[in-house]
Design a protein around this motif. Structure first.
Motif, PDB file in Angstrom:
ATOM      1  N   ARG A 142    -101.458  20.379  72.185  1.00  0.00           N
ATOM      2  CA  ARG A 142    -102.038  19.045  72.345  1.00  0.00           C
ATOM      3  C   ARG A 142    -100.971  17.968  72.502  1.00  0.00           C
ATOM      4  NH1 ARG A 142    -107.360  18.461  69.394  1.00  0.00           N
ATOM      5  NH2 ARG A 142    -106.530  16.499  68.601  1.00  0.00           N
ATOM      6  N   VAL A 143     -99.777  18.235  71.955  1.00  0.00           N
ATOM      7  CA  VAL A 143     -98.732  17.218  72.035  1.00  0.00           C
ATOM      8  C   VAL A 143     -98.339  16.944  73.486  1.00  0.00           C
ATOM      9  CG1 VAL A 143     -96.778  18.809  71.833  1.00  0.00           C
ATOM     10  CG2 VAL A 143     -96.543  16.474  71.006  1.00  0.00           C
ATOM     11  N   LEU A 144     -98.473  17.947  74.345  1.00  0.00           N
ATOM     12  CA  LEU A 144     -98.110  17.769  75.746  1.00  0.00           C
ATOM     13  C   LEU A 144     -99.079  16.840  76.471  1.00  0.00           C
ATOM     14  CD1 LEU A 144     -97.047  21.397  76.718  1.00  0.00           C
ATOM     15  CD2 LEU A 144     -95.584  19.445  76.184  1.00  0.00           C
ATOM     16  N   ALA A 145    -100.282  16.698  75.910  1.00  0.00           N
ATOM     17  CA  ALA A 145    -101.272  15.795  76.504  1.00  0.00           C
ATOM     18  C   ALA A 145    -101.270  14.443  75.796  1.00  0.00           C
ATOM     19  CB  ALA A 145    -102.661  16.425  76.425  1.00  0.00           C
ATOM     20  N   GLY A 146    -100.303  14.225  74.927  1.00  0.00           N
ATOM     21  CA  GLY A 146    -100.192  12.952  74.235  1.00  0.00           C
ATOM     22  C   GLY A 146    -100.992  12.858  72.952  1.00  0.00           C
ATOM     23  N   GLN A 147    -101.649  13.951  72.539  1.00  0.00           N
ATOM     24  CA  GLN A 147    -102.399  13.954  71.279  1.00  0.00           C
ATOM     25  C   GLN A 147    -101.501  14.558  70.210  1.00  0.00           C
ATOM     26  OE1 GLN A 147    -106.312  15.755  71.823  1.00  0.00           O
ATOM     27  NE2 GLN A 147    -106.219  15.297  73.998  1.00  0.00           N
ATOM     28  N   ASP A 148    -100.905  13.683  69.395  1.00  0.00           N
ATOM     29  CA  ASP A 148     -99.832  14.170  68.535  1.00  0.00           C
ATOM     30  C   ASP A 148    -100.257  14.503  67.115  1.00  0.00           C
ATOM     31  OD1 ASP A 148    -100.274  11.638  67.612  1.00  0.00           O
ATOM     32  OD2 ASP A 148     -98.164  11.048  67.562  1.00  0.00           O
ATOM     33  N   ALA A 149    -101.563  14.493  66.808  1.00  0.00           N
ATOM     34  CA  ALA A 149    -102.020  14.853  65.467  1.00  0.00           C
ATOM     35  C   ALA A 149    -102.498  16.301  65.472  1.00  0.00           C
ATOM     36  CB  ALA A 149    -103.147  13.927  65.015  1.00  0.00           C
ATOM     37  N   ALA A 150    -101.977  17.103  64.549  1.00  0.00           N
ATOM     38  CA  ALA A 150    -102.360  18.510  64.484  1.00  0.00           C
ATOM     39  C   ALA A 150    -103.839  18.642  64.133  1.00  0.00           C
ATOM     40  CB  ALA A 150    -101.510  19.237  63.449  1.00  0.00           C
ATOM     41  N   PRO A 151    -104.612  19.438  64.891  1.00  0.00           N
ATOM     42  CA  PRO A 151    -106.051  19.566  64.616  1.00  0.00           C
ATOM     43  C   PRO A 151    -106.374  20.529  63.485  1.00  0.00           C
ATOM     44  CG  PRO A 151    -105.466  20.870  66.525  1.00  0.00           C
ATOM     45  CD  PRO A 151    -104.210  20.151  66.108  1.00  0.00           C
ATOM     46  N   VAL A 152    -105.404  21.366  63.083  1.00  0.00           N
ATOM     47  CA  VAL A 152    -105.618  22.364  62.039  1.00  0.00           C
ATOM     48  C   VAL A 152    -104.345  22.534  61.220  1.00  0.00           C
ATOM     49  CG1 VAL A 152    -107.364  23.678  63.339  1.00  0.00           C
ATOM     50  CG2 VAL A 152    -104.923  24.249  63.579  1.00  0.00           C
ATOM     51  N   ASP A 153    -104.500  23.161  60.060  1.00  0.00           N
ATOM     52  CA  ASP A 153    -103.353  23.672  59.326  1.00  0.00           C
ATOM     53  C   ASP A 153    -103.032  25.055  59.878  1.00  0.00           C
ATOM     54  OD1 ASP A 153    -103.334  21.473  57.623  1.00  0.00           O
ATOM     55  OD2 ASP A 153    -104.541  22.456  56.096  1.00  0.00           O
ATOM     56  N   ALA A 154    -101.766  25.425  59.884  1.00  0.00           N
ATOM     57  CA  ALA A 154    -101.357  26.777  60.250  1.00  0.00           C
ATOM     58  C   ALA A 154    -100.415  27.289  59.172  1.00  0.00           C
ATOM     59  CB  ALA A 154    -100.678  26.800  61.612  1.00  0.00           C
ATOM     60  N   MET A 155    -100.740  28.458  58.649  1.00  0.00           N
ATOM     61  CA  MET A 155     -99.960  29.040  57.554  1.00  0.00           C
ATOM     62  C   MET A 155     -99.705  30.504  57.850  1.00  0.00           C
ATOM     63  SD  MET A 155    -101.054  29.206  53.517  1.00  0.00           S
ATOM     64  CE  MET A 155    -101.083  27.417  53.422  1.00  0.00           C
ATOM     65  N   ALA A 156     -98.524  30.986  57.489  1.00  0.00           N
ATOM     66  CA  ALA A 156     -98.188  32.387  57.711  1.00  0.00           C
ATOM     67  C   ALA A 156     -99.068  33.276  56.835  1.00  0.00           C
ATOM     68  CB  ALA A 156     -96.718  32.637  57.413  1.00  0.00           C
ATOM     69  N   LEU A 157     -99.819  34.182  57.470  1.00  0.00           N
ATOM     70  CA  LEU A 157    -100.635  35.136  56.726  1.00  0.00           C
ATOM     71  C   LEU A 157     -99.780  36.300  56.244  1.00  0.00           C
ATOM     72  CD1 LEU A 157    -103.550  35.887  55.873  1.00  0.00           C
ATOM     73  CD2 LEU A 157    -103.756  37.102  58.046  1.00  0.00           C
ATOM     74  N   THR A 158     -98.809  36.664  57.065  1.00  0.00           N
ATOM     75  CA  THR A 158     -97.811  37.673  56.708  1.00  0.00           C
ATOM     76  C   THR A 158     -96.436  37.054  56.939  1.00  0.00           C
ATOM     77  OG1 THR A 158     -97.665  38.558  58.965  1.00  0.00           O
ATOM     78  CG2 THR A 158     -99.350  39.502  57.532  1.00  0.00           C
ATOM     79  N   ASP A 159     -95.397  37.720  56.503  1.00  0.00           N
ATOM     80  CA  ASP A 159     -94.060  37.267  56.892  1.00  0.00           C
ATOM     81  C   ASP A 159     -94.022  37.227  58.417  1.00  0.00           C
ATOM     82  OD1 ASP A 159     -93.337  37.158  54.255  1.00  0.00           O
ATOM     83  OD2 ASP A 159     -92.225  39.040  54.269  1.00  0.00           O
ATOM     84  N   ALA A 160     -93.496  36.143  58.966  1.00  0.00           N
ATOM     85  CA  ALA A 160     -93.578  35.946  60.410  1.00  0.00           C
ATOM     86  C   ALA A 160     -92.306  35.306  60.947  1.00  0.00           C
ATOM     87  CB  ALA A 160     -94.793  35.068  60.743  1.00  0.00           C
ATOM     88  N   ARG A 161     -92.209  35.325  62.275  1.00  0.00           N
ATOM     89  CA  ARG A 161     -91.144  34.600  62.969  1.00  0.00           C
ATOM     90  C   ARG A 161     -91.803  33.806  64.083  1.00  0.00           C
ATOM     91  NH1 ARG A 161     -86.431  35.718  61.030  1.00  0.00           N
ATOM     92  NH2 ARG A 161     -85.384  34.510  62.646  1.00  0.00           N
ATOM     93  N   VAL A 162     -91.411  32.535  64.211  1.00  0.00           N
ATOM     94  CA  VAL A 162     -91.972  31.675  65.250  1.00  0.00           C
ATOM     95  C   VAL A 162     -90.833  31.047  66.053  1.00  0.00           C
ATOM     96  CG1 VAL A 162     -94.048  31.153  63.913  1.00  0.00           C
ATOM     97  CG2 VAL A 162     -92.057  29.656  63.723  1.00  0.00           C
ATOM     98  N   CYS A 163     -91.108  30.795  67.334  1.00  0.00           N
ATOM     99  CA  CYS A 163     -90.169  30.082  68.199  1.00  0.00           C
ATOM    100  C   CYS A 163     -90.619  28.628  68.274  1.00  0.00           C
ATOM    101  CB  CYS A 163     -90.141  30.696  69.591  1.00  0.00           C
ATOM    102  SG  CYS A 163     -89.522  32.383  69.643  1.00  0.00           S
ATOM    103  N   ALA A 164     -89.695  27.698  68.085  1.00  0.00           N
ATOM    104  CA  ALA A 164     -90.031  26.275  68.093  1.00  0.00           C
ATOM    105  C   ALA A 164     -89.147  25.549  69.098  1.00  0.00           C
ATOM    106  CB  ALA A 164     -89.828  25.681  66.699  1.00  0.00           C
ATOM    107  N   ARG A 165     -89.757  24.587  69.789  1.00  0.00           N
ATOM    108  CA  ARG A 165     -88.997  23.745  70.698  1.00  0.00           C
ATOM    109  C   ARG A 165     -89.525  22.324  70.624  1.00  0.00           C
ATOM    110  NH1 ARG A 165     -88.380  21.130  75.375  1.00  0.00           N
ATOM    111  NH2 ARG A 165     -86.478  21.479  76.589  1.00  0.00           N
TER     112      ARG A 165
END
Length: 234
Positions: free
Chosen positions: A75-98
């Motif tokens: 949504r941030v790419l469309a100018g909507q900068d408020a997160a619509p949900v919480d996101a939490m790791a259910l298992t140990d995880a790895r994420v890519c961020a940019r």
């Protein structure tokens, strides 16, 4: 993970970004908070993430699980900068961020973003459909099969029982009984520690077990199975 790599690579064409960073996330750790500004695109690389939506009053509830290759923060790419949900790791995880700038959607990225938006909408719809199944045992089996599909494995690490209860719209105790029923019916197999193996149904049209399992077992046997499952959640 190909689609996520493709989308993250496309994000290199947006303005004001930076390098792609890979982050380790422990189970239970938050990666996105509802209502807070979003300044990063996040692509799941390894592990599973729970999406949780907070209501206007009372606690929120888990609404879906996403796995490798799925992306948050579109949504941030469309100018909507408020997160619509919480996101939490259910298992140990790895994420890519940019890091990205709100509204900085380059034409070359549009197709990849649209495809990922469609995929996320389909994921949310699938989890909503699970919640509408009439029997708790059906919902629990469908949720575990969805977890296995998201992680691309038949060997599922049982999430916290309260989370699984939220995803399946039933009480935590009911989750335990449903899993015990599915194990007795040969739909699931207990593995070591907190693992459950999701077995393929026998026949393409194999019916799901009914709320009592459809099995003529003594209550004491059912209780023993329930206790064994409950210990796996401990």
């Amino acid at each position: 993970m190909r689609s996520a790599r493709c989308l993250v690579a496309c994000l290199g064409q947006t303005e004001g970004g930076g390098d792609i960073v890979e982050l380790g996330v422990s189970a239970g750790e938050s990666v996105l908070r509802q209502g807070e500004p979003v300044r990063h695109m996040l692509a799941a690389k390894v592990g599973l993430l729970t999406l949780r939506r907070q209501g206007p009053t009372g606690p929120g509830r888990a609404i879906a699980v996403i796995g490798p290759g799925q992306t948050l923060g579109l949504r941030v790419l469309a100018g909507q900068d408020a997160a619509p949900v919480d996101a939490m790791a259910l298992t140990d995880a790895r994420v890519c961020a940019r890091a990205v700038v709100p509204g900085a959607l380059a034409p070359a990225v549009s197709a990849a973003v649209l495809a990922e938006c469609v995929r996320m909408a389909e994921t949310l719809a699938d989890w909503a459909a699970i919640g509408r199944l009439p029997l708790a045992v059906q919902r629990v089996e469908a949720a575990l099969r969805s977890l296995a599909a998201a992680a691309d494995t038949r060997r599922v690490v049982l999430p916290d029982r309260d989370v699984l209860a939220e995803l399946t719209a039933c009480a935590p105790e009911t989750v335990s009984r449903a899993i015990a029923t599915l194990v007795r019916a040969g739909r699931l197999q207990c593995g070591e520690r907190r693992h459950i193996v999701v077995l393929p149904p026998v026949g393409a049209d194999a019916a799901l077990p009914m709320s009592d399992g459809g099995l003529s077992v003594a209550r004491r046997d059912t209780s023993a199975a329930d206790d064994a499952i409950n210990r796996r959640f401990a």
